[in-house]
Design a protein around this motif. Structure first.
Motif, PDB file in Angstrom:
ATOM      1  N   UNK A  32       0.822  -1.216   0.000  1.00  0.00           N
ATOM      2  CA  UNK A  32       0.000   0.000   0.000  1.00  0.00           C
ATOM      3  C   UNK A  32       0.853   1.261   0.000  1.00  0.00           C
ATOM      4  N   UNK A  33       1.487   1.543   1.124  1.00  0.00           N
ATOM      5  CA  UNK A  33       2.177   2.825   1.268  1.00  0.00           C
ATOM      6  C   UNK A  33       3.535   2.651   1.943  1.00  0.00           C
ATOM      7  N   UNK A  34       4.475   3.486   1.533  1.00  0.00           N
ATOM      8  CA  UNK A  34       5.808   3.522   2.136  1.00  0.00           C
ATOM      9  C   UNK A  34       6.173   4.977   2.408  1.00  0.00           C
ATOM     10  N   UNK A  35       6.641   5.269   3.616  1.00  0.00           N
ATOM     11  CA  UNK A  35       7.122   6.608   3.952  1.00  0.00           C
ATOM     12  C   UNK A  35       8.627   6.556   4.183  1.00  0.00           C
ATOM     13  N   UNK A  36       9.345   7.465   3.522  1.00  0.00           N
ATOM     14  CA  UNK A  36      10.798   7.583   3.659  1.00  0.00           C
ATOM     15  C   UNK A  36      11.108   8.880   4.389  1.00  0.00           C
ATOM     16  N   UNK A  37      11.902   8.799   5.456  1.00  0.00           N
ATOM     17  CA  UNK A  37      12.251   9.974   6.258  1.00  0.00           C
ATOM     18  C   UNK A  37      13.730  10.300   6.084  1.00  0.00           C
ATOM     19  N   UNK A  38      14.017  11.590   5.800  1.00  0.00           N
ATOM     20  CA  UNK A  38      15.386  12.036   5.554  1.00  0.00           C
ATOM     21  C   UNK A  38      15.671  13.255   6.431  1.00  0.00           C
ATOM     22  N   UNK A  39      16.651  13.137   7.320  1.00  0.00           N
ATOM     23  CA  UNK A  39      16.999  14.250   8.205  1.00  0.00           C
ATOM     24  C   UNK A  39      17.889  15.260   7.483  1.00  0.00           C
ATOM     25  N   UNK A  40      18.312  16.303   8.210  1.00  0.00           N
ATOM     26  CA  UNK A  40      19.200  17.315   7.646  1.00  0.00           C
ATOM     27  C   UNK A  40      20.650  16.904   7.752  1.00  0.00           C
ATOM     28  N   UNK A  41      21.556  17.873   7.673  1.00  0.00           N
ATOM     29  CA  UNK A  41      22.982  17.567   7.704  1.00  0.00           C
ATOM     30  C   UNK A  41      23.571  17.836   9.078  1.00  0.00           C
ATOM     31  N   UNK A  42      24.871  17.578   9.229  1.00  0.00           N
ATOM     32  CA  UNK A  42      25.548  17.870  10.485  1.00  0.00           C
ATOM     33  C   UNK A  42      25.587  16.688  11.426  1.00  0.00           C
ATOM     34  N   UNK A  43      25.308  16.943  12.714  1.00  0.00           N
ATOM     35  CA  UNK A  43      25.465  15.918  13.751  1.00  0.00           C
ATOM     36  C   UNK A  43      24.266  14.987  13.881  1.00  0.00           C
ATOM     37  N   UNK A  44      23.127  15.338  13.314  1.00  0.00           N
ATOM     38  CA  UNK A  44      21.944  14.490  13.450  1.00  0.00           C
ATOM     39  C   UNK A  44      22.138  13.184  12.693  1.00  0.00           C
ATOM     40  N   UNK A  45      21.491  12.150  13.191  1.00  0.00           N
ATOM     41  CA  UNK A  45      21.537  10.836  12.568  1.00  0.00           C
ATOM     42  C   UNK A  45      20.110  10.309  12.422  1.00  0.00           C
ATOM     43  N   UNK A  46      19.996   9.067  11.985  1.00  0.00           N
ATOM     44  CA  UNK A  46      18.693   8.465  11.740  1.00  0.00           C
ATOM     45  C   UNK A  46      17.768   8.643  12.939  1.00  0.00           C
ATOM     46  N   UNK A  47      16.545   9.073  12.664  1.00  0.00           N
ATOM     47  CA  UNK A  47      15.551   9.239  13.720  1.00  0.00           C
ATOM     48  C   UNK A  47      15.511  10.617  14.345  1.00  0.00           C
ATOM     49  N   UNK A  48      16.421  11.512  13.972  1.00  0.00           N
ATOM     50  CA  UNK A  48      16.473  12.845  14.579  1.00  0.00           C
ATOM     51  C   UNK A  48      16.129  13.927  13.560  1.00  0.00           C
TER      52      UNK A  48
END
Length: 424
Positions: free
Chosen positions: A129-145
Motif C-alpha cells: 500500500x504505502x511507504x514513507x521515507x524519512x530524511x533528516x538534515x545535515x551535520x550531527x543528526x543521525x537516523x531518527x532525529x
C-alpha cells in the motif's frame, strides 16, 4: 531473632549500594574532569521522563554551562552527551517503534571496509500500500532525529522523527528511515575511511532507493525531508530512476535545496509532487511567496518561524497532504488538491485551512509553471547528470551560514552554535 538478622543484612546491602553509587558517581566525575566523558545518558546523570524531556537526577533540565566560563569544556561535554542521545534514539527506533536495522552497503560491501546502516519497518518488503521515507538534515543528526538541540532542550516528540514514524505505521505505511550523515568509519586496520555507497548524504540515499525502495511493492511512496534533506531529494530526482518512478509525494520542511542546474523535466516533476513547509510567521498551511529568479517549489508556512521546529509543527499538515488523493508517480497530475471540505457550521477546521492553502498554492503554481520551466531551460542548460555535484557546495554553505546559527543560539546558549557549523 531471624527478623533482626535480616534487617541488618538488608541495611548493610542498602548502605553498600549507596556507597557504591557514590564511588561510581565520583569516578565518572573525575573522568569528566580529565576530559573523558561517559558513554550513556544515565552515566551523565540524565534520563528522559514520561514526557520525553531530558532531566537530571534533581529533576532539572539540561544546563549547558557545566563549568562556568569554560566554553570549550562545556561544548565537548554537550557533544559527548549528544553522541549518547544518538545511540538512545537508535535504541528507541528499534524498541519503541519496532524498526529493524539494515546494513549499508549490504550487497556491495567490501571485506574490511566500514559500513553504515538505516532502519525500516518489518513490512518493507511486503506492504503493497504505502511507504514513507524519512530524511533528516545535515551535520550531527543521525537516523531518527530532526534536531539534536530540540531533543536536549525540549523533548523527544519535537526533536525526533518518532511521532512521524508512529503515525505512519498507524496509518498503514511501511517506513524507511535514512541515515545520510553516517559517511565514514574505521576499516579493519583501524583507519577512518569513507563508507562505500554511503560516502555522502546523496550517495546513501541513492543506495537506499535502489536497494530498499525500488524492490518495495508499495503503490504509493511518500518522502519527508528536512533542511539539507531537500538537497538529497533533488539529487534523487536528478540521478535516480527508482526515485522518479516510485515517489508519489514529497514533503519538505524548510529545505535548503536549489533547483539550479536541473532540467525542465526534473523541475516539473518536483513541482508536481512537492510542497516545502517553510519557516514563517504566517498561519500553518498558508502559501508563502518565494522571491528571486528561476523556478521554485510550492511553499507554505510551517506555522513557526524557527528552522528546527518546522518538521514537528507541520506534521499534521503533511499527513493531510499525504492522505489527500494521490497522484500517479509517472503522470503529470498534481497531488495538490483543491478542497477545503472539512469545515462545518461555517467555521473551517485546521485541516480545512491547510487544504484551502494547498488549493491556493495549486492555483498560483498553475499560472507560473510554464514561465518557470522556460526560465530554467534557458538559463541552466546543464545535463541532469552534471547538476548534482556542481550545485551542492553552494547549497550546503547556504545551509550553514544563512539558516541555522541564529536560530540555534536562541535554543541553547551562546556556545552551542559551534555545533551548527555542521548544518542541522
Amino acid at each position: 531473632m531471624r527478623s533482626s538478622w535480616l534487617s541488618r543484612v538488608v541495611s548493610s546491602l542498602l548502605l553498600s549500594g549507596f556507597i557504591a553509587n557514590i564511588i561510581v558517581t565520583a569516578l565518572i566525575q573525575e573522568s569528566m574532569e580529565r576530559g573523558r566523558f561517559p558513554s550513556t545518558i544515565a552515566e551523565f546523570g540524565y534520563t528522559f521522563d514520561e514526557n520525553g524531556e531530558l532531566k537530571g537526577k534533581d529533576g532539572q533540565r539540561f544546563d549547558f554551562e557545566v563549568r562556568k566560563g569554560d566554553k570549550e569544556y562545556n561544548q565537548r561535554h554537550y557533544e559527548a552527551l549528544g553522541e549518547c542521545i544518538t545511540q538512545h534514539v537508535y535504541s528507541l527506533l528499534e524498541t519503541d517503534c519496532g524498526l529493524e536495522r539494515a546494513t549499508v552497503p549490504e550487497r556491495t560491501a567490501t571485506r574490511g571496509q566500514p559500513t553504515s546502516f538505516l532502519f525500516h519497518s518489518s513490512d518493507l518488503a511486503t506492504n503493497d500500500r504505502k511507504l514513507m521515507v524519512l530524511i533528516h538534515g545535515s551535520g550531527v543528526v543521525r537516523a531518527g532525529q530532526w534536531a539534536r538541540r530540540l531533543i536536549i532542550n525540549n523533548n523527544l516528540n519535537v526533536g525526533t522523527q518518532i511521532p512521524f514514524i508512529k503515525r505512519a505505521i498507524s496509518e498503514g505505511h511501511a517506513v524507511l528511515v535514512l541515515n545520510t550523515n553516517e559517511n565514514a568509519g574505521l576499516n579493519s586496520k583501524g583507519v577512518r575511511t569513507y563508507i562505500p555507497e554511503s560516502d555522502s548524504p546523496e550517495a546513501h540515499a541513492l543506495y537506499a532507493f535502489e536497494y530498499f525502495v525500488k524492490p518495495s511493492p508499495a503503490r504509493e511512496v511518500y518522502v519527508v525531508a528536512h533542511s539539507y534533506g531537500g538537497v538529497v531529494v533533488t539529487a534523487l530526482a536528478r540521478e535516480s530512476h527508482a526515485a522518479r518512478n516510485r515517489i508519489t509525494k514529497i514533503a519538505l520542511t524548510d529545505s535548503v535545496h536549489s533547483l539550479h542546474g536541473c532540467s525542465r523535466k526534473v523541475v516539473a516533476w518536483l513541482q508536481e509532487r512537492s510542497i516545502n513547509w517553510v519557516a514563517s510567521k504566517l498561519q500553518l498551511g498558508l502559501p508563502v511567496s518565494r522571491y528571486g529568479g528561476g523556478a521554485h517549489l510550492p511553499s507554505v508556512s510551517a506555522g513557526v518561524d524557527v528552522h528546527e521546529w518546522t518538521s514537528s509543527s507541520a506534521m499534521e499538515s503533511i499527513f493531510t497532504f499525504f492522505n489527500d488523493r494521490p497522484s500517479d508517480p509517472g503522470s503529470d497530475s498534481s497531488p495538490k488538491s483543491s478542497a477545503a471540505k472539512r469545515s462545518s457550521d461555517g467555521e473551517a477546521s485546521a485541516d480545512a485551512r491547510v487544504d484551502s492553502g494547498l488549493a491556493d498554492l495549486k492555483s498560483e503554481q498553475d499560472t507560473s509553471s510554464v514561465a518557470q520551466s522556460e526560465s530554467v531551460e534557458e538559463s541552466l542548460p546543464m545535463e541532469e547528470s552534471q547538476c548534482v555535484r556542481e550545485s551542492q557546495p553552494m547549497e550546503e554553505s547556504q545551509c550553514v551560514q544563512e539558516s541555522q546559527p541564529m536560530e540555534e543560539s536562541q535554543l541553547a546558549g551562546e556556545s552551542q552554535p559551534m555545533e551548527e557549523s555542521q548544518p542541522a
